[in-house]
Design a protein around this motif. Structure first.
Motif, PDB file in Angstrom:
ATOM      1  N   GLY A 236       0.820  -1.220   0.000  1.00 40.67           N
ATOM      2  CA  GLY A 236       0.000   0.000   0.000  1.00 40.67           C
ATOM      3  C   GLY A 236       0.847   1.259   0.000  1.00 40.67           C
ATOM      4  O   GLY A 236       0.507   2.254  -0.659  1.00 40.67           O
ATOM      5  N   MET A 237       1.991   1.190   0.749  1.00 36.26           N
ATOM      6  CA  MET A 237       2.855   2.368   0.777  1.00 36.26           C
ATOM      7  C   MET A 237       3.532   2.595  -0.586  1.00 36.26           C
ATOM      8  O   MET A 237       3.751   3.740  -1.006  1.00 36.26           O
ATOM      9  N   THR A 238       3.836   1.458  -1.271  1.00 32.84           N
ATOM     10  CA  THR A 238       4.407   1.597  -2.615  1.00 32.84           C
ATOM     11  C   THR A 238       3.408   2.268  -3.555  1.00 32.84           C
ATOM     12  O   THR A 238       3.754   3.167  -4.333  1.00 32.84           O
ATOM     13  N   GLN A 239       2.159   1.848  -3.492  1.00 28.91           N
ATOM     14  CA  GLN A 239       1.124   2.465  -4.315  1.00 28.91           C
ATOM     15  C   GLN A 239       0.897   3.922  -3.925  1.00 28.91           C
ATOM     16  O   GLN A 239       0.702   4.799  -4.798  1.00 28.91           O
ATOM     17  N   LEU A 240       0.915   4.192  -2.608  1.00 28.02           N
ATOM     18  CA  LEU A 240       0.731   5.567  -2.141  1.00 28.02           C
ATOM     19  C   LEU A 240       1.874   6.461  -2.619  1.00 28.02           C
ATOM     20  O   LEU A 240       1.671   7.601  -3.041  1.00 28.02           O
ATOM     21  N   ARG A 241       3.128   5.878  -2.542  1.00 29.67           N
ATOM     22  CA  ARG A 241       4.272   6.660  -3.007  1.00 29.67           C
ATOM     23  C   ARG A 241       4.143   6.990  -4.489  1.00 29.67           C
ATOM     24  O   ARG A 241       4.432   8.116  -4.932  1.00 29.67           O
TER      25      ARG A 241
END
Length: 604
Positions: A236-241
């Motif tokens: 999720g953090m990769t997508q958010l980034r």
């Protein structure tokens, strides 16, 4: 026997008839020649041609005309020229086919510009010359002469007439603000949709758990759940980034667009300065002189007759083998039109092969003296004759012989393309008096040099007409005169008068170019340049003050809107862009910490 050989009953009446014809010839042939010259001449010139007496001597092949007067089409109460006697040697053979071929002609007692007791206008008017005069009058009315706007000088400057909606900077500011507000709403909605705060908070919790949790206590199931949750949050953090990076790129691109628009305000404000200045109707002194505005109307009036004869030459001497049209003979009903069609190998209807003439201008003036001239190749069908018409005039002596006079005209209509040229240099001649209502003066050029050089090829015209004089005088038009410059303050009129009255020489160059039917004028003169320099020097402060007031009014209207735009852009940079930057840093930092915590957990 004799009676049988001759039938006296037939011979006597025939002899009487021949005798009657001879008597009628002797009585009326001179009048016939007189009327023929008058009719042909009127058709050529477009105005009346009068002959007091004609004398035809067939045995000598000679015609003498006395009291020849050729009226001026532009001024019917004056003559173009007047001759005491004209003697012509003619060819007899062409007369049998109604063709007049003049070998040589001598002119005596030639005078110009004499007054007439009766009008020289034709009744009915010549259709060709009438058409030309109408077209030239229409050209004068349509001629583009720039205005000389002096009315606003010295008056109170009304800057209130500058409307905010008419300024480019205001329109640009409104469009920029609308774009900024629209972009900000879109970026905020995308940032809200990404909602990075929950993901960031969850990542922090997982990092703390990974750092403090004991695998033995969690057991296999608990450990698996913790690792799975950590990996899901990491994804999720990769997508958010990625989402924050795309949003940040969009914001930076939008800010660049806004920044470019903001940088356009300086150029837009300069254009607003020029636009607002134009509303004040101040005169522009960017050009080297104002001669076209000052002398344009006077030059066009004097160029009218030159254009008339240049264009009339094409009707009188048609190029190629074009048909000729003449007014038909006078009758009770309308005379109609006679059309002739030249044929190769035949004589023209009229041909003057060679003419030599001399004349004297009396008096003590510079123009007085003796003159000689020649004229060759004047014909109604130049293509049949095969040579151009050439006319020359030169001064041969007299009390003012130092004044040079050289005139040469070549009219080449032998082919389908018209080629004409005129060059005239006349020194120490009385130049015209020019009324110049735009600056409220009258200029008498006095004695000087008149030089005209004009060329025509097909439908294009080019050349120069120059007047030079060092004996000029100025007369100021009174305030009650209808010709005086109107709508200008007295002190501005005084400035104009001081400027021109200090000019002691005149050098006026009238450039002529463009089509024969609609030529353009380009005038240069020392008078126009002097006026510009004077106005630049003495009205510079007033124009500068006007421009300062204009700039101040534009700044008053534009500055608040520009400041609002700059503030709006600064707010976007300090709010949306900064928030996105902070979130991107936090996500990147926590994602790195989470990856490290997962690796350490796996090594336990």
């Amino acid at each position: 026997m004799i009676t049988r050989l001759f039938r006296w009953t037939a011979i006597v009446p025939l002899s009487l008839l021949l005798l009657l014809l001879v008597v009628l010839w002797l009585l009326y042939v001179d009048r016939f020649v007189q009327h023929t010259v008058e009719d042909y001449g009127a058709d050529l010139v477009g105005a009346r041609v009068d002959v007091e007496r004609a004398d035809l001597r067939l045995g000598e092949g000679r015609v003498s005309l006395s009291g020849l007067a050729v009226a001026n089409p532009d001024s019917p109460m004056r003559n173009l020229l007047e001759a005491r006697e004209v003697v012509a040697d003619i060819r007899m053979q062409p007369l049998l086919t109604k063709k007049l071929v003049v070998q040589e002609i001598a002119i005596r007692g030639l005078r110009f510009g004499t007054e007439r007791s009766t009008s020289g206008a034709l009744d009915p008017p010549n259709p060709s010359s009438g058409r030309l005069m109408r077209e030239i009058a229409e050209w004068r009315e349509a001629l583009r002469i720039p205005p000389l706007n002096l009315g606003s000088l010295g008056k109170v400057i009304n800057v209130a007439g500058i409307a905010a909606d008419s300024l480019e900077s205001i329109r640009l500011a409104r469009a920029t603000l609308a774009f900024a507000d629209s972009a900000r709403r879109e970026w905020e909605s995308r940032l809200v949709a990404l909602n990075p705060a929950p993901t960031i908070d969850t990542a922090r919790v997982l990092i703390d758990r990974l750092q403090s949790a004991n695998p033995l206590r969690l057991g296999v199931t608990g450990t698996a759940q913790l690792i799975t949750s950590s990996r899901q949050v990491l994804t999720g953090m990769t997508q958010l980034r990625s989402g924050l990076a795309q949003l940040d790129s969009s914001v930076q691109s939008g800010l660049q667009t806004l920044g470019g628009t903001v940088r356009q305000f300086d150029a837009a404000r300069d254009r607003d300065y020029r636009y607002a200045r134009s509303l004040l109707r101040l005169p522009s002194f960017e050009a080297p002189d104002l001669s076209l505005a000052i002398f344009g109307e006077a030059a066009a009036a004097r160029l009218t007759s030159v254009l008339y004869w240049f264009r009339r030459a094409e009707d009188v001497l048609p190029p190629g083998l074009q048909p000729r049209r003449f007014l038909g003979p006078k009758r009770a009903r309308r005379p109609g039109t006679t059309v002739t069609f030249p044929k190769p190998g035949e004589y023209p209807r009229f041909l003057l092969e060679q003419a030599e003439f001399d004349f004297s201008l009396e008096g003590a003036g510079a123009a007085a003296g003796n003159y000689v001239g020649s004229l060759a190749g004047v014909t109604t069908a130049p293509a049949l004759y095969g040579r151009p018409m050439v006319a020359t005039v030169a001064k041969s002596g007299g009390p003012a012989s130092v004044g040079n006079v050289t005139v040469r005209a070549v009219v080449d209509h032998t082919g389908s393309v018209v080629r004409d040229s005129l060059r005239a240099v006349i020194e120490r001649i009385q130049l015209p008096v020019l009324t110049l209502p735009r600056i409220g003066v009258q200029l008498a050029l006095g004695q000087g040099t008149n030089q005209l050089s004009l060329q025509r090829e097909a439908g294009r015209l080019s050349g120069h007409w120059m007047w030079k004089s060092d004996e000029i005088s100025w007369t100021r038009l009174t305030t009650g005169d209808s010709l005086v410059v109107q709508g200008v303050e007295p002190r501005i009129r005084d400035l104009l008068w001081r400027t021109v009255s200090s000019v002691r020489t005149a050098d006026i160059d009238i450039g002529i170019s463009g089509s024969v039917s609609r030529p353009e004028l380009d005038i240069r003169s020392n008078v126009g340049r002097e006026i510009v320099q004077s106005f630049r020097a003495e009205l510079g402060r007033e124009i500068a003050r006007a421009e300062r007031e204009v700039r101040a009014e534009v700044d008053r209207l534009v500055a608040p809107r520009v400041a609002e735009v700059r503030q709006r852009v600064a707010n976007i940079e300090g709010d949306i862009a900064q928030r996105i930057g902070v979130d991107r840093e936090r996500v990147a930092e926590l994602r790195g910490e989470l990856e490290v915590a997962l690796r350490r957990w796996a090594m336990r």
